[in-house]
Design a protein around this motif. Structure first.
Motif, short mmCIF file in Angstrom:
data_model
loop_
_atom_site.label_atom_id
_atom_site.label_comp_id
_atom_site.label_asym_id
_atom_site.label_seq_id
_atom_site.Cartn_x
_atom_site.Cartn_y
_atom_site.Cartn_z
N ARG A 75 3.19 2.09 2.17
CA ARG A 75 3.58 2.55 3.49
C ARG A 75 5.02 2.15 3.79
O ARG A 75 5.40 1.00 3.57
CB ARG A 75 2.66 1.97 4.57
CG ARG A 75 1.24 2.53 4.54
CD ARG A 75 0.45 2.04 5.75
NE ARG A 75 0.20 0.61 5.65
CZ ARG A 75 -0.94 0.07 5.25
NH1 ARG A 75 -1.94 0.86 4.89
NH2 ARG A 75 -1.09 -1.23 5.19
N PHE B 14 0.44 6.29 -5.16
CA PHE B 14 0.07 6.50 -3.77
C PHE B 14 -0.06 7.97 -3.36
O PHE B 14 -0.42 8.24 -2.22
CB PHE B 14 1.13 5.85 -2.85
CG PHE B 14 1.45 4.43 -3.20
CD1 PHE B 14 0.52 3.42 -3.01
CD2 PHE B 14 2.69 4.09 -3.70
CE1 PHE B 14 0.81 2.10 -3.32
CE2 PHE B 14 3.00 2.77 -4.02
CZ PHE B 14 2.06 1.77 -3.83
N ASP C 275 0.82 -1.22 0.00
CA ASP C 275 0.00 0.00 0.00
C ASP C 275 0.85 1.26 0.00
O ASP C 275 0.33 2.37 0.17
CB ASP C 275 -0.93 0.01 1.22
CG ASP C 275 -1.96 -1.11 1.16
OD1 ASP C 275 -2.49 -1.36 0.06
OD2 ASP C 275 -2.21 -1.75 2.20
#
Length: 344
Positions: free
Chosen positions: A35, A128, A33
């Protein structure tokens, strides 16, 4: 939802991203994701390619102590060849036709992907950050110079030789300021951190009355005037600093209008340290863009926004670009494990 008895969830596929700049090497473990779940930094060694490879290996091995890393992505400040395996040239490091991908992969015994650092940052913003939902975007990175990258149809456009996106060396002022590349009038001589500081120091060195606040902030030491200091002065309303950002923003908008004519993106993402000034920079850039755009008034205008991922964009993008390699690596490792079980 209840988890079926005996079911073991698949752990997230982790990759490491390495962002190599002229002064620092940033490394991080990134999940699917985007992160960053673990991160390290080192000063960039400039002695030799071997020294840089040693630093990359040390960082990855240290990160791997607490993370199951399946692949490594490297964003390198330099020209990366079309096969994304070698750094052809780096202005700040000792890389000349350096086979970085294979050298690091041998050291780590992991698959490695190499790309230009701006390409990696653009990919991160697309996936993202500020570019989510837009498949035609241009990243313009304003630092010491100007770096850039293109995403067309959701794919990073690297060019036939892998060197697309060197927007900073478009010539916008014939016979203008000499650039480190050897030419005159390059865009980065007018719309970069170096340009901002050069003009501020020039005003201060001439003892211009409008530069008095800047001089007071550095106790009269012209060499102590930096980009962050000019940004701070502009935020506090200093007239000279605001005018400097107006000028840099104007040239940024002119260059962006040229890029819009060439590539017709839906979005320009502005990153790099100079973008920390926010609308002090972007407002004049948008104005100049609208005034300079070919066919203005009769065509859709691309949006101009600030990047969202900051200094982590390069390592996040590099890690994500390595994720397809990680999937293949994990499948191969599982096949080897099943084969060993059958043999036992």
């Amino acid at each position: 939802m209840n988890t079926p008895r005996g079911y073991l969830p698949v752990p997230p596929l982790l990759t490491a991203g390495i962002d190599i700049g002229g002064t620092k090497v940033a490394a991080g473990v990134v999940d699917p994701d985007g992160r960053v779940i673990d991160q390290l930094r080192r000063e960039t060694p400039t002695r030799s390619p071997q020294a840089v490879e040693d630093t990359i290996a040390e960082l990855v091995f240290e990160l791997a102590e607490n993370n199951d890393i399946h692949a490594v992505g490297i964003g390198a400040a330099g020209f990366v060849d079309a096969s994304r395996s070698s750094v052809l040239f780096s202005p700040h490091l000792a890389w000349r036709h350096e086979p970085l991908r294979d050298a690091v992969s041998r050291r780590l015994r992991l698959p490695v992907a190499v790309d230009n650092d701006a390409n990696a940052a653009a990919w991160a913003e697309l996936r993202f950050g500020a570019g989510q939902g837009e498949d035609h975007l241009v990243l313009v990175n304003l630092g010491t110079g100007i770096g850039g990258a293109l995403v067309i149809g959701g794919t990073v456009l690297r060019g036939k030789y892998g060197i697309a996106g060197e927007f900073g060396h478009m010539q916008v002022v014939p016979g203008g300021h000499r650039c480190e590349c050897g030419n005159r009038g390059c865009w980065e001589q007018y719309a970069s951190g170096n340009a901002l500081v050069r003009e501020a120091r020039g005003l201060a060195a001439a003892n211009s009355p409008v530069a008095q606040d800047l001089l007071d902030r550095v106790d009269g030491d012209v060499s102590a005037i930096t980009g962050p200091l000019i940004t701070e002065a502009a935020r506090s309303g200093d007239r000279a600093a605001v005018e400097l950002f107006d000028e840099v923003g104007h040239w940024l908008g002119v260059g962006i209008a040229n890029l819009a004519s060439a590539f017709d993106p839906g979005l320009f993402v502005i990153g790099g340290g100079v973008s920390d000034a926010g609308d002090l920079l972007l407002a004049p850039a948008r104005d100049a863009f609208r005034r300079s755009l070919s066919g203005r008034g009769f065509r859709p205008e691309a949006r101009i926004v600030r990047a969202q991922l900051g200094n982590n964009a390069g390592l996040i993008g590099a890690a994500d670009l390595a994720r397809p390699l990680a999937r293949r690596f994990r499948r191969a490792r599982r096949r080897r494990a099943r084969t060993r079980e059958r043999l036992i």
